[in-house]
Scaffold this motif. Structure first.
Motif, PDB file in Angstrom:
ATOM      1  N   UNK A  23     -23.950 -11.463   5.664  1.00  0.00           N
ATOM      2  CA  UNK A  23     -22.902 -10.858   6.815  1.00  0.00           C
ATOM      3  C   UNK A  23     -21.460 -10.860   6.553  1.00  0.00           C
ATOM      4  N   UNK A  24     -21.046 -11.816   5.765  1.00  0.00           N
ATOM      5  CA  UNK A  24     -19.570 -12.227   5.711  1.00  0.00           C
ATOM      6  C   UNK A  24     -19.116 -11.372   4.602  1.00  0.00           C
ATOM      7  N   UNK A  25     -20.179 -11.349   3.583  1.00  0.00           N
ATOM      8  CA  UNK A  25     -19.826 -10.215   2.226  1.00  0.00           C
ATOM      9  C   UNK A  25     -19.836  -8.774   2.833  1.00  0.00           C
ATOM     10  N   UNK A  26     -20.579  -8.583   3.654  1.00  0.00           N
ATOM     11  CA  UNK A  26     -20.632  -7.121   4.091  1.00  0.00           C
ATOM     12  C   UNK A  26     -19.423  -6.919   4.885  1.00  0.00           C
ATOM     13  N   UNK A  27     -18.832  -7.802   5.702  1.00  0.00           N
ATOM     14  CA  UNK A  27     -17.967  -7.727   6.669  1.00  0.00           C
ATOM     15  C   UNK A  27     -16.359  -7.442   5.899  1.00  0.00           C
ATOM     16  N   UNK A  28     -16.511  -8.380   4.780  1.00  0.00           N
ATOM     17  CA  UNK A  28     -15.455  -8.591   3.930  1.00  0.00           C
ATOM     18  C   UNK A  28     -15.176  -7.480   3.118  1.00  0.00           C
ATOM     19  N   UNK A  29     -16.295  -6.562   2.736  1.00  0.00           N
ATOM     20  CA  UNK A  29     -16.279  -5.465   1.884  1.00  0.00           C
ATOM     21  C   UNK A  29     -15.630  -4.307   2.709  1.00  0.00           C
ATOM     22  N   UNK A  30     -16.069  -4.483   4.086  1.00  0.00           N
ATOM     23  CA  UNK A  30     -15.567  -3.160   4.619  1.00  0.00           C
ATOM     24  C   UNK A  30     -14.282  -3.560   5.279  1.00  0.00           C
ATOM     25  N   UNK A  31     -13.557  -4.633   5.387  1.00  0.00           N
ATOM     26  CA  UNK A  31     -12.078  -4.778   5.387  1.00  0.00           C
ATOM     27  C   UNK A  31     -11.328  -4.491   4.365  1.00  0.00           C
ATOM     28  N   UNK A  32     -11.896  -4.587   3.133  1.00  0.00           N
ATOM     29  CA  UNK A  32     -11.492  -4.060   1.902  1.00  0.00           C
ATOM     30  C   UNK A  32     -11.137  -2.682   1.764  1.00  0.00           C
ATOM     31  N   UNK A  33     -12.497  -2.076   2.016  1.00  0.00           N
ATOM     32  CA  UNK A  33     -12.840  -0.363   1.445  1.00  0.00           C
ATOM     33  C   UNK A  33     -12.126   0.335   2.544  1.00  0.00           C
ATOM     34  N   UNK A  34     -12.064  -0.092   3.852  1.00  0.00           N
ATOM     35  CA  UNK A  34     -11.045   0.885   4.780  1.00  0.00           C
ATOM     36  C   UNK A  34      -9.661   0.931   4.480  1.00  0.00           C
ATOM     37  N   UNK A  35      -9.273   0.195   3.877  1.00  0.00           N
ATOM     38  CA  UNK A  35      -7.559   0.240   3.505  1.00  0.00           C
ATOM     39  C   UNK A  35      -7.587   1.184   2.457  1.00  0.00           C
ATOM     40  N   UNK A  36      -8.262   1.091   1.200  1.00  0.00           N
ATOM     41  CA  UNK A  36      -8.290   2.172   0.371  1.00  0.00           C
ATOM     42  C   UNK A  36      -8.664   3.670   0.781  1.00  0.00           C
ATOM     43  N   UNK A  37      -9.707   3.746   1.692  1.00  0.00           N
ATOM     44  CA  UNK A  37     -10.455   4.819   1.888  1.00  0.00           C
ATOM     45  C   UNK A  37      -9.234   5.494   2.694  1.00  0.00           C
ATOM     46  N   UNK A  38      -8.364   4.767   3.830  1.00  0.00           N
ATOM     47  CA  UNK A  38      -7.495   5.430   4.693  1.00  0.00           C
ATOM     48  C   UNK A  38      -6.342   5.909   3.806  1.00  0.00           C
ATOM     49  N   UNK A  39      -5.966   5.210   2.641  1.00  0.00           N
ATOM     50  CA  UNK A  39      -4.922   5.576   1.910  1.00  0.00           C
ATOM     51  C   UNK A  39      -5.226   6.930   1.042  1.00  0.00           C
ATOM     52  N   UNK A  40      -6.367   6.870   0.642  1.00  0.00           N
ATOM     53  CA  UNK A  40      -6.717   8.378   0.097  1.00  0.00           C
ATOM     54  C   UNK A  40      -6.874   9.369   1.099  1.00  0.00           C
ATOM     55  N   UNK A  41      -7.360   8.999   2.393  1.00  0.00           N
ATOM     56  CA  UNK A  41      -7.406  10.295   3.208  1.00  0.00           C
ATOM     57  C   UNK A  41      -6.021  10.616   3.565  1.00  0.00           C
ATOM     58  N   UNK A  42      -5.176   9.709   3.704  1.00  0.00           N
ATOM     59  CA  UNK A  42      -3.615   9.959   3.995  1.00  0.00           C
ATOM     60  C   UNK A  42      -3.067  11.082   2.745  1.00  0.00           C
ATOM     61  N   UNK A  43      -3.367  10.653   1.607  1.00  0.00           N
ATOM     62  CA  UNK A  43      -3.024  11.444   0.640  1.00  0.00           C
ATOM     63  C   UNK A  43      -3.430  12.647   0.448  1.00  0.00           C
ATOM     64  N   UNK A  44      -4.826  12.716   0.634  1.00  0.00           N
ATOM     65  CA  UNK A  44      -5.373  14.040   0.586  1.00  0.00           C
ATOM     66  C   UNK A  44      -4.830  14.960   1.605  1.00  0.00           C
ATOM     67  N   UNK A  93     -18.382  -5.839  12.725  1.00  0.00           N
ATOM     68  CA  UNK A  93     -18.091  -7.145  11.982  1.00  0.00           C
ATOM     69  C   UNK A  93     -17.382  -7.996  12.731  1.00  0.00           C
ATOM     70  N   UNK A  94     -16.070  -7.554  13.022  1.00  0.00           N
ATOM     71  CA  UNK A  94     -14.997  -8.308  13.636  1.00  0.00           C
ATOM     72  C   UNK A  94     -15.354  -8.937  14.980  1.00  0.00           C
ATOM     73  N   UNK A  95     -16.209  -8.191  15.809  1.00  0.00           N
ATOM     74  CA  UNK A  95     -16.619  -8.779  16.900  1.00  0.00           C
ATOM     75  C   UNK A  95     -17.579  -9.873  16.900  1.00  0.00           C
ATOM     76  N   UNK A  96     -18.363  -9.874  15.438  1.00  0.00           N
ATOM     77  CA  UNK A  96     -19.312 -10.794  15.368  1.00  0.00           C
ATOM     78  C   UNK A  96     -18.729 -11.757  14.377  1.00  0.00           C
TER      79      UNK A  96
END
Length: 262
Positions: free
Chosen positions: A48-69, A202-205
């Motif tokens: 659960x911690x691995x999945x939550x940490x993965x999402x906390x990482x991925x959301x930043x790169x995805x958001x940056x890519x979305x803004x650039x696009x 994940x943050x709530x949990x």
């Protein structure tokens, strides 16, 4: 930060986050690289911690890519957000049912779909290379995109996850007649919506390693920005090539998990 993580492991995770951000920005599927890297690098950390940490990482790169696009590519933000909200609802439903799904049965079905996607892209060289049509998209196509790319693929993202970006790009290109660059840009906006929903849960949990996630997010951010700019600069042919590579890699991973993993 996990107390027992070595400098070498931390360096490898940072490089994986960088590469995952690049892959995610171009065609999606960065989790195919980063999530296994986290599982290997943090072998004693609960999943659960691995999945939550993965999402906390991925959301930043995805958001940056979305803004650039959004700044540089023709993106219908209103349509993208409609699909994104549906995808968020679908991912929540998928996560709810995930515990009761037998992965041994589900993997072959996903591989069959991926083979179909691969064949479709390979045998239709013009797929996604034509310029996006001008003018508003019909209401029927938008509704179809909300149902398929939003609820349907969002449900898959919550249920399993890997390959979501590739599925989104193919679906958006086929349904809304976008070129691959525009569909990749739209997919990023949709992914931001699903990531927000998942990370909130994940943050709530309390299952996020925030210090490690923040460090990896910096590298993921750089990868996401570079990947988005390369896709915009090199065009649909480049995106199509990376899409084929990612789909093949995903097929190989699923086949390994199904028949070779102990």
């Amino acid at each position: 930060m996990p107390p027992d993580i070595s400098l070498f492991t931390l360096t490898m995770l940072c490089l994986a986050a960088l590469a995952a951000g690049w892959i995610d920005a171009v065609v999606g599927g960065g989790g195919l690289l980063l999530l296994p890297a986290l599982l290997v690098g943090l072998p004693h950390t609960p999943a659960a911690y691995v999945l939550g940490t993965n999402k906390s990482t991925a959301i930043v790169g995805t958001t940056a890519a979305a803004v650039t696009y959004v700044r540089k590519a023709p993106v219908d933000v209103r349509t993208a957000l409609r699909i994104g909200l549906a995808a968020m609802a679908g991912s929540l439903a998928g996560a709810f049912f995930a515990a009761g799904i037998n992965s041994e049965v589900l993997r072959p079905l996903i591989m069959a779909v991926l083979l179909g996607v691969l064949a479709f892209v390979l045998f239709r060289p013009a797929f996604g290379t034509a310029p996006a049509p001008s003018g508003p998209v019909s209401r029927k196509r938008v509704v179809a995109a909300v149902l398929v790319a939003g609820l349907g693929i969002g449900f898959y993202d919550g249920l399993i996850g890997p390959g979501t970006g590739a599925f989104l790009i193919v679906a958006l290109t086929a349904i809304l007649h976008m070129d691959l660059v525009s569909s990749s840009a739209t997919a990023k906006v949709v992914n931001v919506c699903t990531n927000i929903g998942a990370l909130t849960m994940f943050a709530i949990q309390g299952t996020v390693l925030w210090q490690l996630g923040a460090l990896l997010a910096l590298f993921n951010l750089v990868g996401g920005m570079v990947g988005a700019r390369m896709a915009l600069k090199r065009g649909a042919g480049f995106v199509r090539g990376v899409l084929v590579v990612v789909v093949v890699a995903l097929l190989c991973k699923l086949a390994y998990d199904q028949w070779l993993a102990v």
